[in-house]
Design an enzyme around this catalytic site. Structure first.
Site, PDB file in Angstrom:
ATOM      1  N   ARG A  67     -35.700 -36.469   2.789  1.00  0.00           N
ATOM      2  CA  ARG A  67     -34.781 -36.241   3.586  1.00  0.00           C
ATOM      3  C   ARG A  67     -33.026 -35.308   3.018  1.00  0.00           C
ATOM      4  O   ARG A  67     -32.673 -35.072   2.628  1.00  0.00           O
ATOM      5  CB  ARG A  67     -34.571 -36.952   4.510  1.00  0.00           C
ATOM      6  CG  ARG A  67     -34.000 -35.938   5.753  1.00  0.00           C
ATOM      7  CD  ARG A  67     -34.063 -37.370   6.633  1.00  0.00           C
ATOM      8  NE  ARG A  67     -35.326 -38.166   7.471  1.00  0.00           N
ATOM      9  CZ  ARG A  67     -36.472 -36.910   8.205  1.00  0.00           C
ATOM     10  NH1 ARG A  67     -34.968 -35.640   8.504  1.00  0.00           N
ATOM     11  NH2 ARG A  67     -36.839 -36.944   8.937  1.00  0.00           N
ATOM     12  N   MET A  92     -34.680 -28.437  13.606  1.00  0.00           N
ATOM     13  CA  MET A  92     -35.900 -29.425  14.751  1.00  0.00           C
ATOM     14  C   MET A  92     -36.134 -30.687  13.125  1.00  0.00           C
ATOM     15  O   MET A  92     -36.852 -30.498  12.560  1.00  0.00           O
ATOM     16  CB  MET A  92     -36.461 -28.577  14.267  1.00  0.00           C
ATOM     17  CG  MET A  92     -36.546 -27.728  15.603  1.00  0.00           C
ATOM     18  SD  MET A  92     -35.708 -28.672  17.106  1.00  0.00           S
ATOM     19  CE  MET A  92     -37.514 -29.192  17.498  1.00  0.00           C
ATOM     20  N   HIS A 111     -28.245 -29.915  22.848  1.00  0.00           N
ATOM     21  CA  HIS A 111     -29.512 -30.568  23.433  1.00  0.00           C
ATOM     22  C   HIS A 111     -30.495 -30.533  24.256  1.00  0.00           C
ATOM     23  O   HIS A 111     -29.207 -30.342  26.173  1.00  0.00           O
ATOM     24  CB  HIS A 111     -29.290 -32.442  23.342  1.00  0.00           C
ATOM     25  CG  HIS A 111     -30.027 -33.076  23.764  1.00  0.00           C
ATOM     26  ND1 HIS A 111     -31.554 -33.247  23.233  1.00  0.00           N
ATOM     27  CD2 HIS A 111     -30.885 -33.564  24.762  1.00  0.00           C
ATOM     28  CE1 HIS A 111     -32.504 -33.702  23.622  1.00  0.00           C
ATOM     29  NE2 HIS A 111     -32.059 -34.466  24.868  1.00  0.00           N
ATOM     30  N   ASP A 147     -29.239 -37.633  18.759  1.00  0.00           N
ATOM     31  CA  ASP A 147     -29.143 -36.784  20.636  1.00  0.00           C
ATOM     32  C   ASP A 147     -28.100 -37.656  21.071  1.00  0.00           C
ATOM     33  O   ASP A 147     -27.671 -38.299  22.609  1.00  0.00           O
ATOM     34  CB  ASP A 147     -30.245 -36.699  21.307  1.00  0.00           C
ATOM     35  CG  ASP A 147     -31.070 -35.882  20.604  1.00  0.00           C
ATOM     36  OD1 ASP A 147     -30.291 -34.642  20.153  1.00  0.00           O
ATOM     37  OD2 ASP A 147     -32.393 -35.661  20.889  1.00  0.00           O
ATOM     38  N   GLU A 176     -27.707 -22.696  27.784  1.00  0.00           N
ATOM     39  CA  GLU A 176     -26.976 -23.319  26.930  1.00  0.00           C
ATOM     40  C   GLU A 176     -26.081 -21.824  26.475  1.00  0.00           C
ATOM     41  O   GLU A 176     -25.035 -22.511  25.058  1.00  0.00           O
ATOM     42  CB  GLU A 176     -28.401 -23.618  25.783  1.00  0.00           C
ATOM     43  CG  GLU A 176     -29.330 -25.005  26.648  1.00  0.00           C
ATOM     44  CD  GLU A 176     -30.183 -25.282  25.531  1.00  0.00           C
ATOM     45  OE1 GLU A 176     -30.330 -24.430  24.480  1.00  0.00           O
ATOM     46  OE2 GLU A 176     -31.375 -25.636  26.253  1.00  0.00           O
TER      47      GLU A 176
HETATM   48  C1  GRF Z   1     -32.825 -24.972  22.939  1.00  0.00           C
HETATM   49  O1  GRF Z   1     -33.135 -25.075  23.866  1.00  0.00           O
HETATM   50  C2  GRF Z   1     -31.707 -26.042  22.134  1.00  0.00           C
HETATM   51  O2  GRF Z   1     -31.125 -26.696  22.760  1.00  0.00           O
HETATM   52  C3  GRF Z   1     -33.019 -27.554  21.510  1.00  0.00           C
HETATM   53  O3  GRF Z   1     -34.114 -26.169  20.775  1.00  0.00           O
HETATM   54  C4  GRF Z   1     -33.707 -25.072  21.485  1.00  0.00           C
HETATM   55  C5  GRF Z   1     -33.480 -23.644  20.376  1.00  0.00           C
HETATM   56  O4  GRF Z   1     -33.526 -22.845  21.510  1.00  0.00           O
HETATM   57  N1  GRF Z   1     -32.690 -28.257  20.130  1.00  0.00           N
HETATM   58  P1  GRF Z   1     -32.825 -21.552  20.713  1.00  0.00           P
HETATM   59  O5  GRF Z   1     -33.604 -21.139  19.149  1.00  0.00           O
HETATM   60  O6  GRF Z   1     -31.521 -20.637  20.290  1.00  0.00           O
HETATM   61  O7  GRF Z   1     -33.727 -20.519  20.844  1.00  0.00           O
END
Ligand code: GRF
Length: 218
Positions: A67, A92, A111, A147, A176
């Site tokens: 990592r 991720m 998040h 988070d 978002e």
């Molecule tokens: C979003 O819901 C974000 O909050 C989460 O992963 C998703 C990513 O979506 N961490 P995108 O790749 O921005 O469309």
């Protein structure tokens, strides 16, 4: 005034990256996206960035022995791109404590829940399971605990009768796409500071009123 140089870390679809790109297209937006890095070569977000004329880089985590080695490559790429603020947008990978510390208060994440509720994965399923009436998203500074970290912006949406995880996720995602550009604009305009692990925002942020769910007129 020079615009803040932003690097975005992605792993997939990149709809939040797109929201940041669209916001930054306005001449008066105080930040510009200068680099997008994905740990996956097939991330759809890479095409979005390329289409907007933004430099892209793929740094595949699987090619690194640890990592820390992966994070060092990320760090190097961000520095080479003279990135001043890093936005995780559907990235991720868990970042090592060393990376998080090196970018302290210059590294933010979005998040899909109203933190501190529902850290981790499957937030929409868990919100439905818990029966909460309000759900939403959080933009926060990254700390070494996943988070967690000072909260910059939150947006709430109602949970409605008949929601399934997909419907709820769609409503949260629309929130978002408003919350992330707002958080970036506030930081880039120098209006955000962290005091004792809480964010203080300078100046007025437009009030959008109270969200009550269910509605009161019943
Ligand atoms: C979003 O819901 C974000 O909050 C989460 O992963 C998703 C990513 O979506 N961490 P995108 O790749 O921005 O469309």
């Amino acid at each position: 005034m020079a615009r803040l140089r932003v690097g975005v870390l992605i792993s997939g679809r990149g709809s939040n990256l797109q929201a940041l790109i669209d916001a930054a297209a306005a001449a008066d937006f105080p930040a510009e996206i200068v680099l997008t890095i994905s740990n996956r070569p097939d991330a759809q977000g890479l095409e979005r960035a390329a289409k907007a004329g933004i430099a892209t880089q793929v740094i595949e985590h699987g090619r690194f022995a640890s990592r820390e080695a992966f994070d060092a490559a990320l760090d190097q790429a961000l520095r080479a791109g003279r990135v001043e603020l890093v936005c995780n947008a559907g990235f991720m990978r868990i970042l090592s404590a060393g990376f998080v510390e090196a970018w302290r208060d210059r590294l933010i994440n979005i998040h899909p829940s109203l933190l501190p509720a529902f850290p981790g994965l499957h937030t929409h399923e868990r919100a439905l399971q818990a029966g909460v009436r309000l759900h939403g998203c959080t933009v926060h500074f990254v700390r070494s605990k996943v988070d967690e970290g000072p909260i910059i912006v939150q947006a709430a949406v109602p949970v409605l009768a008949g929601d399934d995880a997909e419907k709820l996720a769609g409503r949260v995602l629309a929130a978002e796409h408003r919350a992330y550009p707002l958080a970036l604009a506030l930081i880039a305009a120098g209006r955000v500071r962290v005091e004792g692990e809480r964010v203080v925002t300078e100046g007025a942020v437009p009030a959008t009123g109270m969200l009550l769910n269910p509605k009161a007129e019943c």
